[in-house]
Design an enzyme around this catalytic site. Sequence first.
Site, PDB file in Angstrom:
ATOM      1  N   TYR A  31       0.816  -1.218   0.000  1.00 30.27           N
ATOM      2  CA  TYR A  31       0.000   0.000   0.000  1.00 30.27           C
ATOM      3  C   TYR A  31       0.851   1.270   0.000  1.00 30.27           C
ATOM      4  O   TYR A  31       0.552   2.222   0.711  1.00 30.27           O
ATOM      5  CB  TYR A  31      -0.912   0.050   1.239  1.00 30.27           C
ATOM      6  CG  TYR A  31      -1.694  -1.208   1.525  1.00 30.27           C
ATOM      7  CD1 TYR A  31      -2.629  -1.680   0.613  1.00 30.27           C
ATOM      8  CD2 TYR A  31      -1.505  -1.914   2.702  1.00 30.27           C
ATOM      9  CE1 TYR A  31      -3.372  -2.827   0.883  1.00 30.27           C
ATOM     10  CE2 TYR A  31      -2.237  -3.068   2.978  1.00 30.27           C
ATOM     11  CZ  TYR A  31      -3.159  -3.514   2.062  1.00 30.27           C
ATOM     12  OH  TYR A  31      -3.885  -4.643   2.339  1.00 30.27           O
ATOM     13  N   TYR A 159     -14.085  -4.792   3.811  1.00 28.86           N
ATOM     14  CA  TYR A 159     -12.731  -5.208   3.441  1.00 28.86           C
ATOM     15  C   TYR A 159     -12.607  -6.695   3.731  1.00 28.86           C
ATOM     16  O   TYR A 159     -12.739  -7.120   4.880  1.00 28.86           O
ATOM     17  CB  TYR A 159     -11.650  -4.434   4.223  1.00 28.86           C
ATOM     18  CG  TYR A 159     -10.273  -4.936   3.881  1.00 28.86           C
ATOM     19  CD1 TYR A 159      -9.576  -4.414   2.796  1.00 28.86           C
ATOM     20  CD2 TYR A 159      -9.689  -5.978   4.607  1.00 28.86           C
ATOM     21  CE1 TYR A 159      -8.323  -4.913   2.450  1.00 28.86           C
ATOM     22  CE2 TYR A 159      -8.444  -6.478   4.256  1.00 28.86           C
ATOM     23  CZ  TYR A 159      -7.768  -5.940   3.179  1.00 28.86           C
ATOM     24  OH  TYR A 159      -6.535  -6.437   2.826  1.00 28.86           O
ATOM     25  N   ASP A 252     -17.088 -12.980   8.049  1.00 25.24           N
ATOM     26  CA  ASP A 252     -15.634 -12.799   7.995  1.00 25.24           C
ATOM     27  C   ASP A 252     -15.201 -12.244   9.347  1.00 25.24           C
ATOM     28  O   ASP A 252     -15.279 -11.045   9.586  1.00 25.24           O
ATOM     29  CB  ASP A 252     -15.284 -11.848   6.844  1.00 25.24           C
ATOM     30  CG  ASP A 252     -13.786 -11.563   6.766  1.00 25.24           C
ATOM     31  OD1 ASP A 252     -13.055 -11.990   7.690  1.00 25.24           O
ATOM     32  OD2 ASP A 252     -13.354 -10.920   5.798  1.00 25.24           O
ATOM     33  N   LYS A 281      -5.718 -13.533  11.186  1.00 29.29           N
ATOM     34  CA  LYS A 281      -5.110 -12.508  12.047  1.00 29.29           C
ATOM     35  C   LYS A 281      -4.694 -13.035  13.435  1.00 29.29           C
ATOM     36  O   LYS A 281      -3.639 -13.613  13.562  1.00 29.29           O
ATOM     37  CB  LYS A 281      -6.021 -11.297  12.124  1.00 29.29           C
ATOM     38  CG  LYS A 281      -6.025 -10.526  10.794  1.00 29.29           C
ATOM     39  CD  LYS A 281      -6.415  -9.070  10.928  1.00 29.29           C
ATOM     40  CE  LYS A 281      -5.967  -8.270   9.726  1.00 29.29           C
ATOM     41  NZ  LYS A 281      -6.941  -8.222   8.628  1.00 29.29           N
TER      42      LYS A 281
HETATM   43  C1  LIG Z   1      -7.050  -8.590   7.247  1.00 31.06           C
HETATM   44  C2  LIG Z   1      -8.364  -9.050   6.791  1.00 31.06           C
HETATM   45  C3  LIG Z   1      -8.489  -9.959   5.728  1.00 31.06           C
HETATM   46  C4  LIG Z   1      -7.306 -10.447   4.933  1.00 31.06           C
HETATM   47  O1  LIG Z   1      -6.400 -11.180   5.699  1.00 31.06           O
HETATM   48  P1  LIG Z   1      -4.899 -11.364   5.175  1.00 31.06           P
HETATM   49  O2  LIG Z   1      -4.295 -12.302   6.163  1.00 31.06           O
HETATM   50  O3  LIG Z   1      -4.271 -10.003   5.193  1.00 31.06           O
HETATM   51  O4  LIG Z   1      -4.980 -11.925   3.807  1.00 31.06           O
HETATM   52  C5  LIG Z   1      -9.758 -10.374   5.388  1.00 31.06           C
HETATM   53  N1  LIG Z   1     -10.843  -9.943   6.051  1.00 31.06           N
HETATM   54  C6  LIG Z   1     -10.765  -9.087   7.083  1.00 31.06           C
HETATM   55  C7  LIG Z   1     -12.003  -8.655   7.791  1.00 31.06           C
HETATM   56  C8  LIG Z   1      -9.527  -8.598   7.476  1.00 31.06           C
HETATM   57  O5  LIG Z   1      -9.439  -7.707   8.472  1.00 31.06           O
END
Ligand SMILES: *Cc1c(COP(=O)(O)O)cnc(C)c1O
Length: 433
Positions: A31, A159, A252, A281
Site C-alpha cells: 500500500y 474489506y 468474515d 489474524k
Molecule cells: C485482514 C483481513 C483480511 C485479509 O487477511 P490477510 O491475512 O491479510 O490476507 C480479510 N478480512 C478481514 C475482515 C480482514 O481484516
Amino acid sequence: MTLKPLYKEKPSEPAKSDWLQEGFEHIWLPYTQMQDAALPLPVVDAYGCRIKLADGRELIDGISSWWSVCHGYKHQYIVDAIKNQTQQLSHVMFGGLASEPAYTLAKRLVEISPDGLSRVFFSDSGSVAVEVAMKMAVQYWRNKNNRNKTKLISFHNAYHGDTMGAMSVSDDDDWIHKVFKGYGPEQIRFAVPDENTLEQLAKNVAAIKDSAAAIIIEPLVQGAGGFKFHSPLILKEIYEIAKKNDLLFIADEIATGFGRTGTMFACEQAGVTPDIMCLGKALTGGYLGLAATLATEDIFTAFLSDDYGSAFMHGPTYMGNPLACAAANASLDLFAREPRLDQIEKIQRLLLSELEICRELEIVKDVRVKGAIGVVELKETDWKKIKQAREKFIEMGVWLRPFGNVFYIMPPFTISTEELEQLTAATYSVLKD
Ligand SMILES: *Cc1c(COP(=O)(O)O)cnc(C)c1O
C-alpha cells in the site's frame, strides 16, 4: 531514489550491516507509493506492547501488528510452544499425512466457535480463507445442481482481503481497491442497513436471490474499509434476510474474531451461527501466518457424493502447518488461562472515557468504541496531514498509523492502563494540532 527516514535522530550505534538501506533498494512495500516512500523503522526487538527500534527507542504498540498480536510480543508461552514444535515437526503436507497440532486445533476451534460450525478448512492467510469461503458457497449450490446461484452479496466499506475474489466482495471505491474496479467477478454490493433501511435491503436481496449464493459480512465492525460499526440487532436482521432468501451467511471474523469486539466472536452478540466463518489474524496470537474457514455440517454434507467432482477442490501447500497450529493452540490456552475478555472490557471502558474528548475537535466527525477498538473518524481525508500525524506519533513514542479519515487504536489485550493512556493522549494531542 532518496531515502527519507521517518525520524531525525541517528541510530546511537552504527548498524553492524546495512541490511535496511541495501535491502530497501529491492523491497516493494504494501500500500505504498514507492516514489517517495519513507524508509521503514528498523525493529530489533518487541516484547509485551513495546516495539524496540534499532536506535534504542521504544514505541507503544496501538495496532497489534495489523490486529494480530493479541497477547503481546514475545509471550514466553507461545514462543516455547513454537520452539518445541520445531524440534518435533516443522512441516508436513496435509494431503494423506496428518500432524497433531492441526487436528487438535480443528477440534478446539469447533468447541469455541458458535454452535453448529463443525468443520475446519485450514489455509495460510485471511484473504485465502475468504476465497475458500466464496468457493465453498458457490460449489455448495452447484453440488445441489443449482448453477445460477453464483453471486456474492457484500457491503459498502467492506474489506475482505486483497486477492481477486476477496477484492470482488470488498468496497470497490476505497483507496485499496479502486484501481481494480470492474475487474474480476462482478458481485452485488449494498449499504449496511440501519433500522430505517432494513426493509429496503430485504426487498433488494429478495429481488436477486435466485442469482445469489451468499451474503458475506464482517460482523459488527467493518475493518480496513473504514471502521464502520453496526449493532448486533442489525447483524441478526441481515442474517434473517439471508435465511429467508435461501442464501448462505458468511461471517468474515478475521479481524473481529478472538475477542476484539468484546466476545470471543462478534457473531455471538447477535446470537447467530454463520454457515461459513473465516478466521485469521489473531488466530496464532500473531506469531505465524494461519487462517481457517469453518463450515456447518449442512455445508459439509453438500460435498459428500459418489462423484469425486463434488469434493472441495482447494489445498494450500502450507495448509495446517504444525508450527502455526502449535502457536494457535498455545494462543487458545492463553485465552482460557488469562483474563483476556476482562482485559478487553477494561480497554473498552478506558477507550470510551479517554477518546470522548476528541469529539469536541472541529475536524472530528465521530468517536466510537467497540471492545478493544477505538476509532476517531475525521470529517475529511488529507493524506499529507495523515503522513505528518504518523511522524508525530513516532516522535511521541507510540505506534499508531491512521489512514484515510480514520485514527484507530487496536492494542494488544495485555496492554497496561498507563500504556493505553499514552495512546489515547497522543491521539488527542496529534488531532488537536
Ligand atoms: C485482514 C483481513 C483480511 C485479509 O487477511 P490477510 O491475512 O491479510 O490476507 C480479510 N478480512 C478481514 C475482515 C480482514 O481484516
